[in-house]
Each structure stands twice: as structure tokens, then as C-alpha cells.
Design a protein around this motif. Structure first.
Motif, PDB file in Angstrom:
ATOM      1  N   VAL A   1       0.912  -1.135  -0.233  1.00  0.00           N
ATOM      2  CA  VAL A   1       0.186  -0.125   0.290  1.00  0.00           C
ATOM      3  C   VAL A   1       1.022   1.169  -0.191  1.00  0.00           C
ATOM      4  O   VAL A   1       0.678   2.163  -0.549  1.00  0.00           O
TER       5      VAL A   1
ATOM      6  N   SER B   1      -7.271  -1.005   1.981  1.00  0.00           N
ATOM      7  CA  SER B   1      -6.687  -2.330   1.739  1.00  0.00           C
ATOM      8  C   SER B   1      -7.625  -3.186   2.711  1.00  0.00           C
ATOM      9  O   SER B   1      -7.893  -2.451   3.482  1.00  0.00           O
TER      10      SER B   1
ATOM     11  N   THR C   1      -7.561  -4.802  -2.430  1.00  0.00           N
ATOM     12  CA  THR C   1      -6.710  -5.624  -2.770  1.00  0.00           C
ATOM     13  C   THR C   1      -6.325  -5.227  -1.106  1.00  0.00           C
ATOM     14  O   THR C   1      -7.238  -4.522  -0.309  1.00  0.00           O
ATOM     15  N   THR C   2      -6.405  -6.426  -1.142  1.00  0.00           N
ATOM     16  CA  THR C   2      -6.976  -7.922   0.401  1.00  0.00           C
ATOM     17  C   THR C   2      -5.324  -9.110   0.526  1.00  0.00           C
ATOM     18  O   THR C   2      -4.898  -8.802  -0.504  1.00  0.00           O
TER      19      THR C   2
END
Lengths: 353, 353
Positions: free
Chosen positions: A189, A295, A311-312
Motif C-alpha cells: 500500500v 486495503s 486489494t487484500t
């Protein structure tokens, strides 16, 4: 005596049920079922097992047989948490379905019991004491779950699905390394590519009495401190649940207080919080990820339910169901597993960060 | 004899367990548990029941008592469907949690078993035959489920959660009126307000072998024909599953073939199909609802997972779990329910239509 008669089989290399299973090309559970007169073993499988028993000179011990014959052939999955939280947890059904499938493959039956509140815990504890099932999988939303004591006292085959328990439990647990998974995600990130840096991250936490939440929060603080040496207070939202609306409310509060203007990334403790954050940012006219990146954690259906998608970290919950089932079935058959099984995680980069 | 001794109590008005429960101000299940020596009845409750028994001259029948004493006090929820479909059905956890809570309130234990594939069905059928539980709730994703036969033969207390079964089943079912709920929703989509008409609807169907799907499709065809007398073929997408990506794929096919240009509303058989449709329309640059309206069915979490959020029908799944639990517990206690219990539905108007 019969065993000695085998001649070439020395005592220290005496065949066990796993040797028979390997030679017959079937699972140990199938051998166990067949030798204990359980139905549902095909004729061809039976013939292969008979041949393998003859070849290995395997002699089942009488006490093991007697034990096996008392079995219920049931593995219980215990889900412990308030109805509301359980209903909204996207991981539970995945673990339930995949563990069920694996246990059915071994010819056993899985049953699921839900403990909701203190009465539920008492009932479950009584059921465990009465030998309702041969083994137990515990999925709990509580740290220091009182149900654990029931396993401790009675040496009952059990395994825990939970994050953050480490070795402080009386039975094996299946876990992911929340700390390193969250740290990797945060580094992505902050530096999504060589030309791009984000330097003002905020964090939306889940309830800190629930497994995984403290590890993820600590990973945020440590990683951000390491990477950015921030000389200001990191905005952190502490919450009592993991709900979508809670993620949205955190963003709205930061907006109302002006904090949001100084933020370029929001790291969330799971995907549902993140989905709420993405939706609220959209309502406030902020662009994700251009203005603010977001995230999540879990790779649940919530992560693909927003635009942009989130996004994970994928925790591989399907794999977890299978591994839990394997461990408890092995334990019932007298085979120990490592105290903590750490499953791999995977960074899933989508559009939100 | 004892009963006659009561004098004023004529045979036709002989007190039953429900009279005792009403007088004592407790549930019949509590009375039943107390009279059958089950633990967990408080002293004050016991005293009230004793007083009520004395006042009503209630005499439990010996056979009923003996039956009661053989009870496992377990109600089994059977979930029948492929793992993949079960994992993605947002209604199952809600029914499971609410039925569990209701059954626990009555002092019973609910256990859930999942039947995945033919082996699963055979195992479950055997468990039913062996008297594993006192009563069963069946949640099935199949019409004509073979598990029904197990209830039929043995007069076992059972209730079905499923839509579209009507009276063709050997036990009561809890249902919603799919036809009228879908018709009301479609009328809203076609005339959202007096100044606004939509006249070119299309339909994305779920698998027609699954409960509810044929009724919803038929409601679409009939309502649209009644309201619009269309002189063209209605675009209808037939599908094998209820997945989000399936809804998206249907929209993409209509786009690629030019059909989408003639469509101003897409009615979907459930919320996940609708969520996929909304997302695909967004990707194609179409505005929802200005260019094309979209509706769902279920009021599941998928309906609030998109922007705009989806207009849908609430089936009150929480209520369904409770009603299923009530019916099976009553049946275990010898009280019949109507063959089909129709729960209310509610039109939920959001932004998508």
C-alpha cells in the motif's frame, strides 16, 4: 504369537495400519472402517486391504479395535459466536463446506453445532463431556474461549481454527501469520510501484478481543513506524465489530473532523470494513485509489463487491477447512499434528490500493 | 380413574400439556422437560408447573412420557446442496443462526448436517433412520429432494424450508409466495412513479430445477404480458447457477449481440445475479437506473454491495429460521402445523429501480 510367526517381521518394524493403507493404496480411515466392520467399503477395496494385511502381517490390537467399535464416526464442528456476528462472517460457510467434504470423503459424518451465548456454551460443554462426537473442530470468534477447557480436561481429539492463538491452547490450531501477511500488504500500500509512495496511512481496526485483530493492528503500527518514521499520531479507528457500516462510519468521522484531508491510504483489518470505507469515500466524492487507497484482509466476497475491487490478503479458507478435518481425523486415529499449523497467505492486488 | 376423580373435568375437556403451560406461564417445551425429569428447570418454574398440574388435573399419558424419555433433545438442520452453491447462498447462515437460537431457547440442541452429493444423501438417510435426532429441518437447493422420502416413510417430525414445494411434500413447508412477490416487484420496476414507465424489460433467471426459480420466471412472463402486451420476444437469460459472474455474463452477451440497446430494465431472479448485472452495466458505461433499471430478489447482503444499491424483495429469512424451529418442536410434541406456512414478503425500494 501370530505376529512372531511372521518370521521376517522384527518387532521394531511391526506393520501398522498406515503400512497397510499405503500398500493397499487407500486411506488409513478406510482400512480402519473395513477392519472394524463398518459398511461402505467396496469389494475391490476390501480385497486390496485383505491382501495388504496378509503381506504386512498386520495385527490390529484388540484394545484399538474395541475403541474403534465404540466410535460414533461423527466429527463435530463447533461454531462459537453471537448469531449476528456468525451470520455476517463470510469465512464460516467456507470452512464448514470444505471440512464437511473432507470428512465425508473419509467416510465420517460432520455435524455442526452453534454456541450462541452462555447457555450455548454450557450445552456444548455437556455434549463434549457425553462423548457426542469422536473429535471436534472449534471455530471461535472469542479469544480465551471457555469451550477450550472442555478439551483440555479430557484429552479429546480437537483442533482450533482461529487466528492469534499460537500455542496457548490445549490442542493444535490452524492459523495464518497475521503479522507478516499484514506487513507485506502495508508495504504494498505504501509503495505500490517504484514511482509512487503513500505517506499518510490510517487504520480501521476490528474488535481487539477477537482472534487476529490485535496482530493486524500491531503489524500496522510497527510496519508504518519502520517505513515512515511518522512524527504525528497515526489515525486509528477502534471498533466493536467488523461490519461494513462500521468501516463507513469511521471514514465519515474522519471526514467530519477534517482528519481525512491528511490521509492518503486506509488500511482496514478486514474486507467488510474496507468495503464500507470504499463506499463511504465514494459518497464523499473521493476517488479510490487516486485520492485515498484502501486495503482489506480475507479475500472474502466483500472484497469483490465494490468498485474499485479491494486489494487484500487471501487466507485460503477452503484449505483451512480441509486441514482442520485432516488434523482431527488423524488425532482420532492416534496421530499427533504440530501444535500450530501455519497456512500460507497471498497478497491479492486489485484496484483499490 | 384419577382423571374421573377430578369431577368437574369432563373427558372432552380433559386438560392437556398446553393448558398446563398456559396456566404456568411457560412454554409447553418447558413443561415437557420438567415432567420428564430433564434438568435446567428453575425451582420457581417447577413450582408454577406443579401448581398448574394440580389445578388442571393434568395426567401425562404413560406412552407419551416413555416416548419423551427416549428423546435425544436434538433437532437436526439438514442442508442439502453442492458445497460451492451452499457456500455462496447468503440465506443459509441466517436460517441456521436464527433456528439455532430459537431451538436453544426451548432447551434443545440444534445440530447441522450438510449433504453434498449422493454419498451425503445416503449418510443422512441412514442417520434419519437410526433416530439420530427427534426432528428435522430440511433446507434444500433441489426440487424433488430424495431426502424427503426418508421423512415420508417413517412419519418423522420434519419441516422443509424451500420455495415452490407447495403441498407435494410429506411434511409442512415454510415458504414465501414467489409469484405475487415477484409480480409486485415487477410492477414497481415498470411504473416506479406516475410519470415514469419502463417498457422493455429483460429477465435473468436462476436454475429452473431449484426452488423458487420457475415461479419467479413465470411471474415475470405473466406480469409483463399483462402490463405491456409486448409484441416481441422478451429477452430471457437461462442459467445454471445464481452467481454474480453469471449475472454479469448475461448482460455482456446482450451487449455483444445488440439486445441491450433495446432494454430499459433487467429483472433478476435474485440479488447476486442482479449485483453482477449492475457491475457489468457500470463497466459498459450504462447508468443504473437512468439508462437501465435492475432489480433483485432476497434482500441479501449482495443487494447493498453495489452502487447504486439494489431494489429487491425481502424474504425475512430471520423469521423463517424461527418459524421452522417452532414447527418442528411443536410436531415433536404432537401438534400439527398447516401444510404450508406462507411468510410475508416486503418490497424494498432502493436506487437501482
Amino acid at each position: 504369537m501370530d505376529n512372531n510367526a511372521a518370521g521376517r517381521t522384527a518387532d521394531k518394524t511391526k506393520a501398522n495400519i498406515y503400512d497397510v493403507a499405503a500398500l493397499a493404496g487407500v486411506s488409513y480411515a478406510t482400512v480402519s472402517r473395513y477392519l472394524n466392520g463398518h459398511p461402505n467399503v467396496s469389494k475391490s477395496t476390501a480385497a486390496r486391504i485383505d491382501a495388504a494385511v496378509a503381506k504386512t502381517n498386520y495385527i490390529p490390537s484388540a484394545s484399538a479395535q474395541s475403541l474403534a467399535r465404540q466410535r460414533s464416526h461423527i466429527v463435530a464442528l463447533i461454531i462459537h459466536g453471537e448469531s449476528e456476528a456468525v451470520t455476517r462472517d463470510p469465512n464460516i460457510m467456507t470452512i464448514m463446506a470444505t471440512a464437511n467434504k473432507r470428512i465425508a470423503q473419509e467416510g465420517w459424518q460432520m455435524v455442526t453445532v452453534m454456541a450462541d451465548g452462555d447457555t450455548g456454551v454450557n450445552n456444548i460443554t455437556r455434549m463434549i463431556a457425553s462423548g457426542f462426537a469422536d473429535g471436534y473442530i472449534l471455530f471461535t470468534l472469542e479469544k480465551g474461549d471457555p469451550i477450550l477447557a472442555a478439551f483440555d480436561k479430557r484429552q479429546i481429539p480437537a483442533v482450533i481454527s482461529g487466528t492469534g492463538f499460537k500455542d496457548n491452547v490445549p490442542c493444535p490450531s490452524v492459523d495464518v501469520d497475521n503479522t507478516s501477511a499484514m506487513s507485506d500488504l502495508i508495504r504494498h500500500v505504501l509503495h505500490p510501484d517504484p514511482d509512487h509512495r503513500r505517506i499518510h496511512p490510517a487504520y480501521i481496526s476490528g474488535p481487539l478481543n477477537m482472534p487476529g485483530a490485535p496482530e493486524r493492528l500491531t503489524a500496522f503500527i510497527n510496519t508504518v513506524t519502520e517505513e515512515l518514521h511518522p512524527n504525528y499520531n497515526l489515525p486509528i479507528s477502534y471498533n466493536d465489530d467488523w461490519l461494513r457500516e462500521t468501516g463507513a462510519a469511521a471514514v465519515r468521522r474522519w471526514h467530519d473532523s477534517g482528519v481525512l484531508d491528511g490521509v492518503d491510504a486506509i488500511v482496514c483489518a478486514n474486507d467488510t470494513l474496507a468495503a464500507g470505507a470504499v463506499e463511504e469515500l465514494h459518497r464523499l466524492g473521493r476517488h479510490v485509489p487516486e485520492d485515498i487507497a484502501v486495503s482489506g484482509f480475507d479475500n472474502s466476497s466483500a472484497a469483490t463487491s465494490t468498485m474499485p475491487q479491494i486489494t487484500t490478503v487471501d487466507q485460503h479458507m477452503e484449505m483451512r477447512g480441509e486441514v482442520l478435518a485432516d488434523i482431527v481425523i488423524k488425532k482420532i486415529n492416534g496421530i499427533d499434528s504440530p501444535r500450530t499449523v501455519m497456512l500460507p497467505t497471498e497478497l491479492v492486488v486489485r484496484q483499490s490500493a
